[in-house]
Design an enzyme around this catalytic site. Structure first.
Site, PDB file in Angstrom:
ATOM      1  N   THR A 181       0.876  -1.164   0.000  1.00 46.90           N
ATOM      2  CA  THR A 181       0.000   0.000   0.000  1.00 46.90           C
ATOM      3  C   THR A 181       0.917   1.218   0.000  1.00 46.90           C
ATOM      4  O   THR A 181       1.940   1.228   0.696  1.00 46.90           O
ATOM      5  CB  THR A 181      -0.900   0.022   1.259  1.00 46.90           C
ATOM      6  OG1 THR A 181      -1.609  -1.216   1.303  1.00 46.90           O
ATOM      7  CG2 THR A 181      -1.898   1.165   1.209  1.00 46.90           C
ATOM      8  N   ASP A 233       9.221  -4.382 -17.599  1.00 43.73           N
ATOM      9  CA  ASP A 233       7.762  -4.290 -17.415  1.00 43.73           C
ATOM     10  C   ASP A 233       7.259  -2.883 -17.751  1.00 43.73           C
ATOM     11  O   ASP A 233       6.492  -2.288 -16.994  1.00 43.73           O
ATOM     12  CB  ASP A 233       7.388  -4.683 -15.989  1.00 43.73           C
ATOM     13  CG  ASP A 233       5.935  -5.152 -15.884  1.00 43.73           C
ATOM     14  OD1 ASP A 233       5.322  -5.431 -16.947  1.00 43.73           O
ATOM     15  OD2 ASP A 233       5.407  -5.233 -14.763  1.00 43.73           O
TER      16      ASP A 233
END
Ligand SMILES: Nc1ncnc2c1ncn2[C@@H]1O[C@H](COP(=O)(O)OP(=O)(O)OP(=O)(O)O)[C@@H](O)[C@H]1O
Length: 337
Positions: free
Chosen positions: A43, A151
């Site tokens: 988070t 990525d």
């Protein structure tokens, strides 16, 4: 060539000097403000440094929820991030831990990610040109450090409040450990996000510097056309297919990119089509980025100055709304600290 240097960034953006990196060592140094994002294993909070009052992004990873392999991967990411310092990367400051969590402190990007923006708007080529030039500059830098990102996709590109792109998420990045006889580095493994993976990564489970340029080509295509040339399901089915089927699918993939067959590209300028076709060239040797010195000469980039771009001083053509929190409000409710 235009002269649109962004004075804002230098004047307004507070930079912490290199010597001050690693100055954070405890969660008590911060005041928690709100949640700005959630990843598959973390988070991310907006936090305020109690002494300087400056805001940062604090990524919190719960050690107990992840196996030792994941934690090792995270610490590899941290070691890569520590070796990087470029105006178009999200600056990493510190990593520290307590009994339960690992905390990573980095620059706070308030402009949202490219995935969000390209879902909302169809952007003009002039906007996308600055984004892709900034990303190209960041890629040339990380490659010069011997690192592959592996990525690159709109989700992993955040905008700062002025609209500059920052390449983030080095979860699966890797040092170019292996060398071919011609001196080219590569990394083994079919790693990345299928719809953005290059043919060599998909077929041979190997990534070169050129594989990152392919992913940048797919990202550019998506920024301009709000769609991707290959769907994820198409690519996943392809990975699962037999060797024989793979070759025929590769041909289908590549021919669908040829300008004469791809009607979607008709709406773009010749320069944009040539750039997309160059980045999405199946042959590594012919792909744009094979010689990174030639990237600034690509005609799509003729309106920008790469030197200024690479210093993060070229004025972006799109500025995110100030004061808007580009985060799903539901994250705030789900967040645990
Ligand atoms: N420096 C930052 N400034 C602002 N927002 C950020 C920052 N870093 C990450 N975020 C937000 O948090 C989200 C999750 O971050 P990130 O993708 O790095 O997490 P992760 O756990 O590594 O996720 P995944 O493995 O799914 O990529 C991002 O999509 C982005 O919206």
């Amino acid at each position: 060539m235009g002269n649109q240097t962004s004075k804002l960034r230098n004047a307004e953006q507070p930079w912490i000097e290199q010597g001050q990196k690693e100055k954070f060592f405890s969660i008590s140094q911060f005041k928690l403000c709100n949640v700005v994002g959630k990843g598959s294993w973390s988070t991310v909070f907006v936090v305020k440094d109690r002494s300087s009052k400056q805001k940062f992004a604090l990524k919190c990873i719960n050690k107990k929820k992840h196996n030792p392999g994941k934690i090792k991967q995270l610490l590899t990411e941290v070691s890569l991030l520590r070796s990087l310092d470029h105006p178009l990367l999200c600056r990493f400051y510190s990593e520290f831990q307590d009994d339960n969590k690992i905390y990573l402190v980095s620059d706070l990007m308030l402009g949202g990610d490219l995935r969000y923006h390209i879902a909302q708007n169809r952007f003009q080529e002039s906007v996308v040109c600055v984004w892709i030039a900034e990303l190209a500059s960041a890629l040339i830098y990380i490659h010069s450090k011997g690192i592959l990102h592996r990525d690159i996709k709109p989700d992993n590109i955040l905008l700062d409040e002025y609209g500059h792109c920052r390449l983030v998420d080095f979860n699966v990045a890797s040092r170019l450990s292996q060398q071919t006889p011609d001196g080219k580095g590569f990394v083994k493994g079919r790693v990345g996000t299928p719809a953005y993976m290059s043919p060599e990564t998909l077929v041979h489970a190997i990534s070169y510097r050129e594989s990152d340029w392919w992913s940048l080509g797919i990202t550019m295509y998506e920024c301009l056309l709000q769609t991707r040339p290959f769907s994820s399901t198409m690519v996943v089915n392809w990975i699962r297919s037999s060797e024989k089927e793979k070759n025929s699918l590769l041909e289908t993939m590549c021919s669908s990119l040829e300008l004469r067959n791809n009607k979607q590209l008709d709406v773009l300028s010749k320069e944009a089509r040539v750039a997309i076709q160059g980045f999405l060239e199946p042959s590594i040797k012919n792909r744009f980025g094979h010689n990174e010195n030639k990237i600034p000469n690509i005609s799509f980039f003729s309106s920008v100055c790469f030197d200024t771009i690479s210093q993060g001083k070229w004025a972006p053509k799109f500025r995110p709304k100030s004061g808007k929190l580009y985060a799903d409000p539901i994250l705030e409710l789900e967040a645990t600290f």
